[in-house]
Write a protein that holds these residues in place. Structure first.
Motif, PDB file in Angstrom:
ATOM      1  N   SER A 155     -18.652 -10.505  -9.504  1.00  0.00           N
ATOM      2  CA  SER A 155     -18.658 -10.656 -10.959  1.00  0.00           C
ATOM      3  C   SER A 155     -17.761  -9.630 -11.637  1.00  0.00           C
ATOM      4  O   SER A 155     -17.378  -9.810 -12.804  1.00  0.00           O
ATOM      5  CB  SER A 155     -20.085 -10.528 -11.484  1.00  0.00           C
ATOM      6  OG  SER A 155     -20.639  -9.270 -11.124  1.00  0.00           O
ATOM      7  N   ALA A 156     -17.411  -8.557 -10.928  1.00  0.00           N
ATOM      8  CA  ALA A 156     -16.558  -7.516 -11.496  1.00  0.00           C
ATOM      9  C   ALA A 156     -15.076  -7.837 -11.379  1.00  0.00           C
ATOM     10  O   ALA A 156     -14.251  -7.188 -12.024  1.00  0.00           O
ATOM     11  CB  ALA A 156     -16.851  -6.170 -10.834  1.00  0.00           C
ATOM     12  N   GLY A 157     -14.719  -8.807 -10.548  1.00  0.00           N
ATOM     13  CA  GLY A 157     -13.311  -9.161 -10.419  1.00  0.00           C
ATOM     14  C   GLY A 157     -12.899  -9.513  -9.009  1.00  0.00           C
ATOM     15  O   GLY A 157     -13.729  -9.696  -8.112  1.00  0.00           O
ATOM     16  N   ILE A 158     -11.589  -9.606  -8.835  1.00  0.00           N
ATOM     17  CA  ILE A 158     -10.972  -9.874  -7.537  1.00  0.00           C
ATOM     18  C   ILE A 158     -10.428  -8.557  -7.006  1.00  0.00           C
ATOM     19  O   ILE A 158      -9.762  -7.812  -7.729  1.00  0.00           O
ATOM     20  CB  ILE A 158      -9.818 -10.885  -7.669  1.00  0.00           C
ATOM     21  CG1 ILE A 158     -10.320 -12.219  -8.223  1.00  0.00           C
ATOM     22  CG2 ILE A 158      -9.125 -11.087  -6.320  1.00  0.00           C
ATOM     23  CD1 ILE A 158      -9.191 -13.158  -8.644  1.00  0.00           C
ATOM     24  N   PHE A 159     -10.688  -8.288  -5.724  1.00  0.00           N
ATOM     25  CA  PHE A 159     -10.231  -7.050  -5.096  1.00  0.00           C
ATOM     26  C   PHE A 159      -9.463  -7.395  -3.818  1.00  0.00           C
ATOM     27  O   PHE A 159      -9.969  -8.133  -2.981  1.00  0.00           O
ATOM     28  CB  PHE A 159     -11.409  -6.135  -4.779  1.00  0.00           C
ATOM     29  CG  PHE A 159     -12.262  -5.829  -5.974  1.00  0.00           C
ATOM     30  CD1 PHE A 159     -11.954  -4.763  -6.801  1.00  0.00           C
ATOM     31  CD2 PHE A 159     -13.354  -6.630  -6.289  1.00  0.00           C
ATOM     32  CE1 PHE A 159     -12.718  -4.498  -7.923  1.00  0.00           C
ATOM     33  CE2 PHE A 159     -14.131  -6.375  -7.402  1.00  0.00           C
ATOM     34  CZ  PHE A 159     -13.815  -5.297  -8.223  1.00  0.00           C
ATOM     35  N   VAL A 160      -8.249  -6.865  -3.715  1.00  0.00           N
ATOM     36  CA  VAL A 160      -7.428  -7.047  -2.520  1.00  0.00           C
ATOM     37  C   VAL A 160      -7.063  -5.661  -2.009  1.00  0.00           C
ATOM     38  O   VAL A 160      -6.550  -4.831  -2.768  1.00  0.00           O
ATOM     39  CB  VAL A 160      -6.158  -7.859  -2.807  1.00  0.00           C
ATOM     40  CG1 VAL A 160      -5.384  -8.106  -1.513  1.00  0.00           C
ATOM     41  CG2 VAL A 160      -6.504  -9.192  -3.478  1.00  0.00           C
ATOM     42  N   ALA A 161      -7.343  -5.394  -0.731  1.00  0.00           N
ATOM     43  CA  ALA A 161      -7.080  -4.073  -0.150  1.00  0.00           C
ATOM     44  C   ALA A 161      -6.123  -4.214   1.018  1.00  0.00           C
ATOM     45  O   ALA A 161      -6.140  -5.216   1.742  1.00  0.00           O
ATOM     46  CB  ALA A 161      -8.386  -3.421   0.298  1.00  0.00           C
ATOM     47  N   TRP A 162      -5.295  -3.160   1.214  1.00  0.00           N
ATOM     48  CA  TRP A 162      -4.304  -3.186   2.288  1.00  0.00           C
ATOM     49  C   TRP A 162      -3.789  -1.770   2.525  1.00  0.00           C
ATOM     50  O   TRP A 162      -4.099  -0.846   1.779  1.00  0.00           O
ATOM     51  CB  TRP A 162      -3.150  -4.123   1.947  1.00  0.00           C
ATOM     52  CG  TRP A 162      -2.514  -3.887   0.605  1.00  0.00           C
ATOM     53  CD1 TRP A 162      -3.001  -4.278  -0.614  1.00  0.00           C
ATOM     54  CD2 TRP A 162      -1.283  -3.204   0.327  1.00  0.00           C
ATOM     55  NE1 TRP A 162      -2.158  -3.889  -1.623  1.00  0.00           N
ATOM     56  CE2 TRP A 162      -1.086  -3.232  -1.081  1.00  0.00           C
ATOM     57  CE3 TRP A 162      -0.329  -2.585   1.131  1.00  0.00           C
ATOM     58  CZ2 TRP A 162       0.017  -2.653  -1.695  1.00  0.00           C
ATOM     59  CZ3 TRP A 162       0.792  -2.015   0.510  1.00  0.00           C
ATOM     60  CH2 TRP A 162       0.948  -2.059  -0.877  1.00  0.00           C
ATOM     61  N   THR A 163      -3.023  -1.603   3.596  1.00  0.00           N
ATOM     62  CA  THR A 163      -2.422  -0.317   3.935  1.00  0.00           C
ATOM     63  C   THR A 163      -0.914  -0.381   3.754  1.00  0.00           C
ATOM     64  O   THR A 163      -0.267  -1.327   4.221  1.00  0.00           O
ATOM     65  CB  THR A 163      -2.717   0.056   5.400  1.00  0.00           C
ATOM     66  OG1 THR A 163      -4.117   0.067   5.631  1.00  0.00           O
ATOM     67  CG2 THR A 163      -2.154   1.439   5.729  1.00  0.00           C
ATOM     68  N   ASN A 164      -0.363   0.628   3.077  1.00  0.00           N
ATOM     69  CA  ASN A 164       1.083   0.799   3.052  1.00  0.00           C
ATOM     70  C   ASN A 164       1.455   1.536   4.331  1.00  0.00           C
ATOM     71  O   ASN A 164       1.149   2.722   4.500  1.00  0.00           O
ATOM     72  CB  ASN A 164       1.503   1.610   1.820  1.00  0.00           C
ATOM     73  CG  ASN A 164       3.013   1.743   1.705  1.00  0.00           C
ATOM     74  OD1 ASN A 164       3.717   1.917   2.685  1.00  0.00           O
ATOM     75  ND2 ASN A 164       3.509   1.678   0.475  1.00  0.00           N
ATOM     76  N   ARG A 165       2.105   0.861   5.254  1.00  0.00           N
ATOM     77  CA  ARG A 165       2.371   1.446   6.565  1.00  0.00           C
ATOM     78  C   ARG A 165       3.448   2.531   6.526  1.00  0.00           C
ATOM     79  O   ARG A 165       3.602   3.267   7.501  1.00  0.00           O
ATOM     80  CB  ARG A 165       2.760   0.346   7.557  1.00  0.00           C
ATOM     81  CG  ARG A 165       1.582  -0.526   7.966  1.00  0.00           C
ATOM     82  CD  ARG A 165       1.981  -1.526   9.028  1.00  0.00           C
ATOM     83  NE  ARG A 165       0.826  -2.292   9.468  1.00  0.00           N
ATOM     84  CZ  ARG A 165       0.914  -3.373  10.239  1.00  0.00           C
ATOM     85  NH1 ARG A 165       2.100  -3.797  10.639  1.00  0.00           N
ATOM     86  NH2 ARG A 165      -0.167  -4.013  10.611  1.00  0.00           N
ATOM     87  N   VAL A 166       4.179   2.644   5.436  1.00  0.00           N
ATOM     88  CA  VAL A 166       5.177   3.697   5.313  1.00  0.00           C
ATOM     89  C   VAL A 166       4.519   5.008   4.918  1.00  0.00           C
ATOM     90  O   VAL A 166       4.765   6.059   5.518  1.00  0.00           O
ATOM     91  CB  VAL A 166       6.245   3.308   4.276  1.00  0.00           C
ATOM     92  CG1 VAL A 166       7.269   4.429   4.130  1.00  0.00           C
ATOM     93  CG2 VAL A 166       6.932   2.013   4.677  1.00  0.00           C
ATOM     94  N   THR A 167       3.657   4.963   3.894  1.00  0.00           N
ATOM     95  CA  THR A 167       3.029   6.182   3.371  1.00  0.00           C
ATOM     96  C   THR A 167       1.649   6.440   3.948  1.00  0.00           C
ATOM     97  O   THR A 167       1.118   7.544   3.799  1.00  0.00           O
ATOM     98  CB  THR A 167       2.905   6.090   1.851  1.00  0.00           C
ATOM     99  OG1 THR A 167       2.006   5.001   1.518  1.00  0.00           O
ATOM    100  CG2 THR A 167       4.252   5.829   1.202  1.00  0.00           C
ATOM    101  N   GLY A 168       1.033   5.433   4.587  1.00  0.00           N
ATOM    102  CA  GLY A 168      -0.340   5.555   5.063  1.00  0.00           C
ATOM    103  C   GLY A 168      -1.370   5.394   3.966  1.00  0.00           C
ATOM    104  O   GLY A 168      -2.567   5.572   4.210  1.00  0.00           O
ATOM    105  N   SER A 169      -0.937   5.043   2.762  1.00  0.00           N
ATOM    106  CA  SER A 169      -1.865   4.905   1.635  1.00  0.00           C
ATOM    107  C   SER A 169      -2.770   3.684   1.803  1.00  0.00           C
ATOM    108  O   SER A 169      -2.314   2.600   2.190  1.00  0.00           O
ATOM    109  CB  SER A 169      -1.096   4.774   0.322  1.00  0.00           C
ATOM    110  OG  SER A 169      -0.353   5.943   0.047  1.00  0.00           O
ATOM    111  N   ILE A 170      -4.054   3.874   1.517  1.00  0.00           N
ATOM    112  CA  ILE A 170      -5.030   2.785   1.474  1.00  0.00           C
ATOM    113  C   ILE A 170      -5.086   2.307   0.026  1.00  0.00           C
ATOM    114  O   ILE A 170      -5.443   3.066  -0.879  1.00  0.00           O
ATOM    115  CB  ILE A 170      -6.407   3.256   1.954  1.00  0.00           C
ATOM    116  CG1 ILE A 170      -6.310   3.884   3.349  1.00  0.00           C
ATOM    117  CG2 ILE A 170      -7.398   2.103   1.934  1.00  0.00           C
ATOM    118  CD1 ILE A 170      -5.840   2.943   4.433  1.00  0.00           C
TER     119      ILE A 170
END
Length: 394
Positions: A155-170
């Protein structure tokens, strides 16, 4: 099959000795596809909302196909291709993720061209009957590509998660207008983990994602070389506006890539330990405190692989895994363990299916009248002649 890298598949060939069990009341496996080249994604191919079941699979051609069921998997619609390679995106990766809430359904997938990687979503507002045009929400110019993605809808929204493989950022990206726009990418954490030993090209947190109401739970591997040294969990309690600092989720080493499911105040997870143990994870306070459960251990008779997990708002949990015999007398099997109290107690394992076909990528969902499992079954162990099967149980 799990499409992240050959080395991790080899590492997952750990042994489990099991004794015979009585099967629960599960229907005989029924083929959903007949193309002989259809593959489910690991714990991300099945979603439910407003009494409709949504299923996405990948074809060896690169096509991503979708179908829906309005009767808990008894019958399925004809498949619709929602993505395929083209001149703009010559490579479409075969590990789509689908999520649903009510009549809102979201498909997230990755595509590559010669110089960049793209994260793309398609949205349905009518429970999968019609779909929006593809929308690119992230682009990374690198041959390291974008890491494995997951999608959750509440109900709060759509969430898409992934890793930037260059920076390691989540990274988490959020939409609060049913996919019309997405907020700027939000960096929740960082990883140095690589699923291919010694090769930083494959840096990837191998994230797990779940959402229920304002609670968003994101788990990943912060470090490891060919394995996950541990798992951490970052939570949002305000619908993804902000995230709490990552805290321990699993202290022991695993292969990462946790399957997560959330409903109400309950959170459930599953991962495979490097010692061959299937580990269940459960929380009754939306991830504030987490308990781990060693639900199956190593032995000498078969190879073990984790499947997926589903939880409902009453604390009922179904956890799936598979075993593949390393000797002819041990068949490939789809197995289930359950909890009716949010993970405090677990039933003995149930055998859903046992046969000669190789079992891969099990997904689970609660549907009207019981539980639905889907999985990829390959007649030939090298990953060819594969179709998607289902079974329904209590």
């Amino acid at each position: 099959m799990r499409r992240i890298a050959g080395p991790i598949v080899a590492l997952m060939a750990l042994l489990l000795a099991v004794s015979p069990v009585l099967a629960a009341t599960w229907t005989a496996p029924l083929a959903i596809t007949s193309s002989h080249d259809a593959f489910t994604s690991f714990a991300r191919s099945l979603a439910t909302g407003s009494g409709v079941v949504h299923l996405v699979d990948a074809r060896s051609t690169g096509n991503l196909d979708y179908r829906r069921s309005t009767d808990g998997g008894l019958h399925w619609s004809h498949s619709v291709t929602l993505a395929k390679p083209n001149s703009r995106y010559p490579v479409v990766l075969g590990d789509p993720a689908i999520g649903a809430f009510g009549s809102l359904v979201v498909l997230a997938y990755r595509a590559n061209d010669a110089s960049a990687a793209y994260l793309i979503v398609r949205v349905s507002h009518d429970a999968g009957l019609t779909w929006s045009d593809p929308k690119t929400i992230a682009k990374v110019v690198t041959n390291r590509r974008i890491g494995e993605q997951s999608v959750a809808v509440s109900s709060a929204g759509i969430f898409v998660a992934w890793t930037n493989r260059v920076t390691g950022s989540i990274i988490v990206q959020r939409s609060t207008d049913q996919g019309a726009t997405f907020d700027k990418a939000q960096r929740v954490g960082v990883t140095t983990a690589t699923f291919s030993p010694g090769d930083p090209t494959f840096t990837d947190g191998l994230i797990g994602l779940a959402a229920s109401g304002p609670n968003v739970d994101l788990a990943w591997s912060p470090s490891g070389d060919g394995q996950a040294d541990s798992l951490v969990l970052s939570r949002s309690i305000d619908g993804g506006v902000s995230y709490l600092a990552p805290g321990p989720f699993l202290a022991t080493a695993s292969f990462g890539f946790p399957s997560l499911s959330a409903s109400g105040s309950f959170l459930a997870g599953e991962v495979l330990g490097i010692d061959g143990a299937v580990v269940g994870l459960s929380s009754k306070d939306a991830g504030a405190t987490v308990v781990s459960h060693r639900l199956a251990g190593p032995g000498k008779a078969s190879n073990l692989s984790n499947g997926s997990v589903a939880v409902d708002s009453s604390g009922n949990i179904v956890l799936t895994y598979s075993r593949t015999g390393s000797i002819p007398s041990v068949p490939s099997s789809v197995l289930v363990r359950r909890s009716s109290d949010g993970g405090s107690h677990w039933t003995p394992f149930e055998s859903v299916f046992a046969g000669s076909a190789q079992v891969e990528e099990i997904d689970a969902a609660f549907v009207a009248g019981g539980t639905l499992l889907v999985w990829t079954s390959c007649v030939i162990p090298d990953g060819t002649n594969c179709d998607i099967y289902e079974s329904r149980g209590p």
